[in-house]
Design a protein around this motif. Structure first.
Motif, PDB file in Angstrom:
ATOM      1  N   GLN A  19       4.472   7.699  -1.827  1.00 48.23           N
ATOM      2  CA  GLN A  19       3.433   6.652  -2.005  1.00 48.23           C
ATOM      3  C   GLN A  19       2.864   6.961  -3.171  1.00 48.23           C
ATOM      4  O   GLN A  19       2.649   8.179  -4.014  1.00 48.23           O
ATOM      5  N   ARG A  20       2.869   5.964  -4.000  1.00 44.81           N
ATOM      6  CA  ARG A  20       2.623   5.762  -6.131  1.00 44.81           C
ATOM      7  C   ARG A  20       1.282   5.116  -6.296  1.00 44.81           C
ATOM      8  O   ARG A  20       0.792   4.347  -5.666  1.00 44.81           O
ATOM      9  N   VAL A  21       0.637   6.219  -7.146  1.00 45.11           N
ATOM     10  CA  VAL A  21      -1.287   5.145  -7.602  1.00 45.11           C
ATOM     11  C   VAL A  21      -0.798   4.931  -9.032  1.00 45.11           C
ATOM     12  O   VAL A  21      -0.035   5.749  -9.823  1.00 45.11           O
TER      13      VAL A  21
ATOM     14  N   HIS B 263       1.022  -1.115   0.241  1.00 50.14           N
ATOM     15  CA  HIS B 263      -0.138  -0.254  -0.105  1.00 50.14           C
ATOM     16  C   HIS B 263       1.330   1.059  -0.195  1.00 50.14           C
ATOM     17  O   HIS B 263       0.261   2.129  -0.740  1.00 50.14           O
ATOM     18  N   GLU B 264       1.770   1.329   0.647  1.00 43.65           N
ATOM     19  CA  GLU B 264       2.784   2.131   0.906  1.00 43.65           C
ATOM     20  C   GLU B 264       3.291   2.282  -0.571  1.00 43.65           C
ATOM     21  O   GLU B 264       3.829   4.145  -0.660  1.00 43.65           O
ATOM     22  N   GLU B 265       3.585   1.773  -1.481  1.00 40.70           N
ATOM     23  CA  GLU B 265       4.084   1.795  -2.893  1.00 40.70           C
ATOM     24  C   GLU B 265       2.694   2.067  -4.123  1.00 40.70           C
ATOM     25  O   GLU B 265       3.109   2.885  -4.994  1.00 40.70           O
ATOM     26  N   LEU B 266       2.014   1.167  -3.803  1.00 39.03           N
ATOM     27  CA  LEU B 266       0.737   1.152  -5.107  1.00 39.03           C
ATOM     28  C   LEU B 266      -0.347   1.700  -4.205  1.00 39.03           C
ATOM     29  O   LEU B 266      -1.115   0.560  -2.499  1.00 39.03           O
ATOM     30  N   GLU B 267      -1.309   2.450  -4.330  1.00 39.73           N
ATOM     31  CA  GLU B 267      -2.657   2.042  -3.479  1.00 39.73           C
ATOM     32  C   GLU B 267      -3.892   1.719  -5.115  1.00 39.73           C
ATOM     33  O   GLU B 267      -4.465   1.087  -4.716  1.00 39.73           O
ATOM     34  N   LEU B 268      -3.454   1.918  -6.240  1.00 41.68           N
ATOM     35  CA  LEU B 268      -4.407   2.401  -7.085  1.00 41.68           C
ATOM     36  C   LEU B 268      -3.771   0.595  -8.372  1.00 41.68           C
ATOM     37  O   LEU B 268      -3.117   1.824  -8.771  1.00 41.68           O
ATOM     38  N   LEU B 269      -4.346  -0.103  -8.676  1.00 41.08           N
ATOM     39  CA  LEU B 269      -4.086  -0.873  -9.732  1.00 41.08           C
ATOM     40  C   LEU B 269      -5.006  -1.064 -10.794  1.00 41.08           C
ATOM     41  O   LEU B 269      -5.944  -1.215 -10.351  1.00 41.08           O
ATOM     42  N   GLN B 270      -5.169  -0.021 -12.033  1.00 46.56           N
ATOM     43  CA  GLN B 270      -5.951  -0.144 -12.926  1.00 46.56           C
ATOM     44  C   GLN B 270      -5.605  -0.481 -13.906  1.00 46.56           C
ATOM     45  O   GLN B 270      -5.269  -0.048 -14.628  1.00 46.56           O
ATOM     46  N   PHE B 271      -6.316  -1.811 -14.216  1.00 44.84           N
ATOM     47  CA  PHE B 271      -6.282  -2.233 -15.708  1.00 44.84           C
ATOM     48  C   PHE B 271      -7.116  -2.813 -16.247  1.00 44.84           C
ATOM     49  O   PHE B 271      -8.465  -2.801 -15.803  1.00 44.84           O
ATOM     50  N   GLN B 272      -7.069  -3.467 -17.826  1.00 42.42           N
ATOM     51  CA  GLN B 272      -7.830  -3.958 -18.065  1.00 42.42           C
ATOM     52  C   GLN B 272      -7.687  -5.911 -18.678  1.00 42.42           C
ATOM     53  O   GLN B 272      -6.585  -5.900 -18.635  1.00 42.42           O
ATOM     54  N   VAL B 273      -9.317  -6.150 -18.822  1.00 45.30           N
ATOM     55  CA  VAL B 273      -8.899  -7.899 -19.219  1.00 45.30           C
ATOM     56  C   VAL B 273      -9.956  -7.944 -20.111  1.00 45.30           C
ATOM     57  O   VAL B 273     -11.189  -7.756 -20.633  1.00 45.30           O
TER      58      VAL B 273
END
Length: 808
Positions: free
Chosen positions: A756-758, A525-535
């Motif tokens: 943090q990185r979104v 969470h401290e590095e990555l808050e939101l992971l948005q991708f497509q399937v």
């Protein structure tokens, strides 16, 4: 060693000492002779009296005699000349068997004075025994299906001799099927084996007789023989054969029930059960409900049961088989063609010639499906036939010639609506009342890939706790395709894209068949808050069709970072906070401040400070603020207080379980004049830090109020929209549910100096302010159904405010 003494009267006295020595050695059994077995009677063995140092004249007076352990009659001594000779036949094999050493032990006894001598006579082997096989004939059973290079051990011969005389060599009589191979055992003996070099066929040769010869290496060579009788076992490698490949029979359509049609005959070249045959009917074409055929499994007689009808079928094709009883069984096949001879019963006939009973759903109008012909054996009006088709179908009959029709497509097809049509073509003659005949046609509508896979939602929101196990299943996407077979076979893949310096495939993967989404590595969470991708969902049609769905994966915080102490601005010694405190300060005076940050969020980053008890239980004149970390006096200082105070401050977050850090504060109690200069140097830096902290707290309060107001506004707006929905769906009914994953979260918190990185693929990392809804279930695998609009608005608004707070 053999001692030989020559008689010489002049040398007796001179050699007296040597004679006594020789007699002593002889008494110790040092005299040895050798004699070949099977030596003739009287064969010279040795001058025993002379070798033992005895005078010939003394032999009789001193009662010279020879005793042997076992066979005493094999050797004898001539008392006149003192010679040891063969007295009877010596058979080494009888005496010692196959022992490598064979000797006769003699005791030579003389009296006056009593003397005992030991003599050893070695019996040497001669090649007097030929190789012998245990039986005159060896029987070997070999299957005709044995593969080439198969080995079949034989029983070897035995030779009673030893050494070279017992070494055997084998040879096999000439033949085209087998070769001979020698196997050397651990004891150096040789055993023969048959090696198959040419395939066997019992139907050509049922038995082979070979001669195996064994020859030893003695001089002269001796041989032994044994006959190898090889019986070739039958394998069921021949299928039964009928005497005719096709049988033809003609029957009138009014024959009686149980009429004999034909008797079949088949034969098999195999033997035993492999040639026993059972007859059967494999299938009858065409299938008829009015008549059937049966066959006697033992005799092959076919009979008919029921009634033949020329108008239904004018010919039958009976597929018969003859199966032997081998293991595995084999079958021969034949066909019986039964021609049905017509009688005048005046029923119209309908014959359908199918071009294609499967039509593509995108076929053009007018496509010919089938050709239909009708006929009637009658004449005149009764022989005039008209055809009609089942109504309300997208097909029609088109007359192409007299009594010939084409079944064509009349309107558009849609396999997803109707996948098959059962058509009935009816032919009526002109009689009164008319006679009619009907035929059924089944038309299947073949699928065309005209439907792309469809997801239930255009996007999904997923919540996953950080520090998940590698390969953890976080969500499952599913798309449905209205097509059939491979056109409806959906496979899933990840739409690759770059998220900063890394590809999205380094974070997650999608199972191609099940649509399960897995996290490839632990998320932070401290590095990555939101992971948005497509399937992407893609069917297997040609050309393939596909659609995409968006997944927004929010990484929820866990308490995996302990509080970190910030270095002291001034006065620090070895990482500890060191301050000078005037003794004149009163109660409540702030003398130091412990500063710490936590990289986590929410409750996990909410820090509290506790002062650890001093050693010895003495009460300290200082305390620490529970949430500020400020060290202040609890009373006025006096001369009794130690000039150096060492305080341990425990910094603890509110995570589950809580993580802690310990800060050391060194306080030196000095007079007011000494502390004045130090305080003037540090006052400027402390004032600036406190002002910055006040500004941050103001921003925090403003952000909290904004988020709370926005949440209330969203709830009111959603309630108003739901209450204004269509009455048939119910007032204020629940919205379309979306699948989200729950996680334990805490209250508002602010993390200082946290980066943090979104993972939206845009912008550099920024400091973070996040809000969490309280009291959600702990398991990251449990899923809950909540309102799609409220859930998305709530978390996305919080996320936007978080970014706003960072910019502030």
């Amino acid at each position: 060693m053999v001692f030989s003494w020559r008689e010489s009267p002049g040398a007796r006295r001179l050699l007296l000492s040597l004679l006594l020595l020789a007699a002593w050695e002889a008494g110790r059994g040092q005299v040895r002779y050798s004699v070949p077995e099977e030596a003739k009677h009287g064969t010279f063995v040795g001058r025993i009296a002379q070798d033992l140092g005895l005078e010939l004249a003394e032999l009789v007076p001193r009662l010279f005699r020879v005793a042997s352990k076992g066979r005493a009659d094999l050797l004898e001594v001539n008392l006149q000349n003192g010679i040891l000779f063969v007295n009877a036949r010596i058979d080494r094999e009888e005496l010692c068997g196959r022992s490598a050493e064979c000797s006769l032990h003699l005791e030579v006894i003389v009296d006056r004075p009593l003397q005992v001598f030991h003599v050893e006579v070695e019996v040497k082997d001669i090649n007097d025994n030929p190789p012998v096989f245990r039986e005159r004939e060896q029987k070997v059973l070999i299957s005709e299906s044995a593969p080439l290079d198969s080995h079949f051990p034989l029983e070897g011969a035995s030779d009673a001799d030893i050494g070279v005389n017992s070494l055997l060599a084998y040879r096999l009589s000439l033949n085209e099927h087998f070769a001979l191979k020698m196997i050397t055992k651990n004891d150096k003996s040789i055993l023969p084996e048959l090696v198959l070099r040419k395939s066997l066929d019992r139907e050509e040769t049922q038995e082979l007789k070979l001669m195996l010869t064994a020859t030893d290496e003695g001089k002269p060579e001796l041989t032994g023989f044994v006959q190898i009788q090889i019986t070739i076992l039958d394998v069921n490698d021949n299928a039964p054969e009928f005497d005719q490949p096709v049988y033809k029979v003609a029957l009138l359509e009014n024959v009686e029930n149980s009429t004999r049609v034909i008797q079949l005959n088949a034969s098999d070249l195999d033997d035993g059960p492999n040639r026993e045959i059972s007859y059967g009917i494999r299938m009858t074409l065409p299938v008829s409900e009015k008549c059937m055929f049966s066959i006697n499994p033992d005799t092959g007689v076919i009979r008919i049961y029921g009634m033949l009808d020329f108008e239904e079928n004018n010919a039958y094709e009976i597929h018969v088989n003859a199966i032997d009883k081998g293991i595995p069984s084999m079958a021969g096949h034949s066909t019986v063609l039964v021609e049905v001879l017509d009688l005048n019963d005046n029923v119209p006939e309908v014959m359908i010639t199918s071009l294609s009973l499967t039509v593509q759903e995108d076929a053009q109008l007018g496509t010919v499906i089938s050709l239909i012909s009708v006929s009637d054996r009658d004449s005149g009006t009764y022989g005039q036939v008209t055809c009609s088709l089942t109504p309300n179908v997208p097909f029609r009959l088109v007359s192409t010639f007299k009594n010939y029709y084409s079944l064509v497509l009349d309107s558009a097809l849609d396999r997803e609506s109707v996948s098959a049509y059962a058509l009935v073509v009816t032919a009526r003659d002109g009689g009164s009342p008319p006679l009619s005949a009907s035929a059924s046609v089944s038309v299947e509508v073949a699928d065309v890939n005209d439907n792309a896979p469809a997801f239930a939602q255009p996007e999904y929101t997923v919540f996953v706790k950080e520090n998940n196990a590698p390969g953890c299943h976080i969500f499952t996407v599913s798309a449905r395709d209205a097509d059939a077979q491979e056109n409806a076979l959906v496979s899933y893949s990840l739409v690759e894209r770059r998220l900063g310096e890394r590809a999205v495939s380094s974070y997650v993967s999608v199972h191609a068949e099940s649509g399960k989404v897995y996290a490839l590595q632990p998320l932070d969470h401290e590095e990555l808050e939101l992971l948005q991708f497509q399937v992407s969902a893609r069917d297997a049609g040609f050309p393939p069709l596909g659609s995409n769905v968006t997944l927004q994966v929010f990484v929820l915080d866990e308490n995996d970072n302990a509080p970190a102490l910030l270095p002291p601005r001034a006065g620090g010694v070895g990482g500890a906070l060191s301050e000078l405190v005037p003794r004149s300060v009163g109660a409540g005076h702030v003398v130091a401040k412990v500063r710490a940050v936590d990289a986590d969020s929410g409750y996990n980053a909410w820090l509290s400070y506790e002062l650890q008890p001093a050693a010895g239980g003495a009460r300290s004149p200082f305390r620490v603020g529970l949430y500020t970390g400020e060290v202040s006096t609890t009373r006025a200082l006096d001369e009794a207080d130690a000039p150096r105070q060492r305080l341990l401050v425990l910094v603890k977050d509110h995570g589950e379980p809580a993580l802690t850090a310990t800060a050391t504060v060194l306080l030196s109690l000095v007079e007011s004049g000494q502390a004045l200069k130090a305080s003037s140097r540090a006052s400027a830096g402390v004032a600036g830090a406190e002002a910055a902290l006040v500004d941050v707290n103001v921003y925090l309060i403003v952000a909290i109020c904004a988020v709370s107001s926005l949440l209330v506004l969203t709830l009111l707006l959603y309630t108003a929209l739901r209450c204004s929905a269509v009455p048939t769906e119910g007032a204020c009914g629940p919205g379309k549910p979306t699948l989200v994953c729950s996680s334990a979260v805490g209250s508002w918190s602010y993390s200082q100096q946290r980066r943090q990185r979104v993972c939206s693929g845009e912008g550099p990392p920024k400091t973070d302010l996040m809000a969490f809804s309280p009291s959600l279930p702990q398991s990251q695998e449990n899923c809950l159904n909540s309102s799609s609009e409220v859930s998305r608005s709530y978390y996305l608004n919080i996320f936007c405010l978080s970014k706003l707070a960072r910019r502030l």
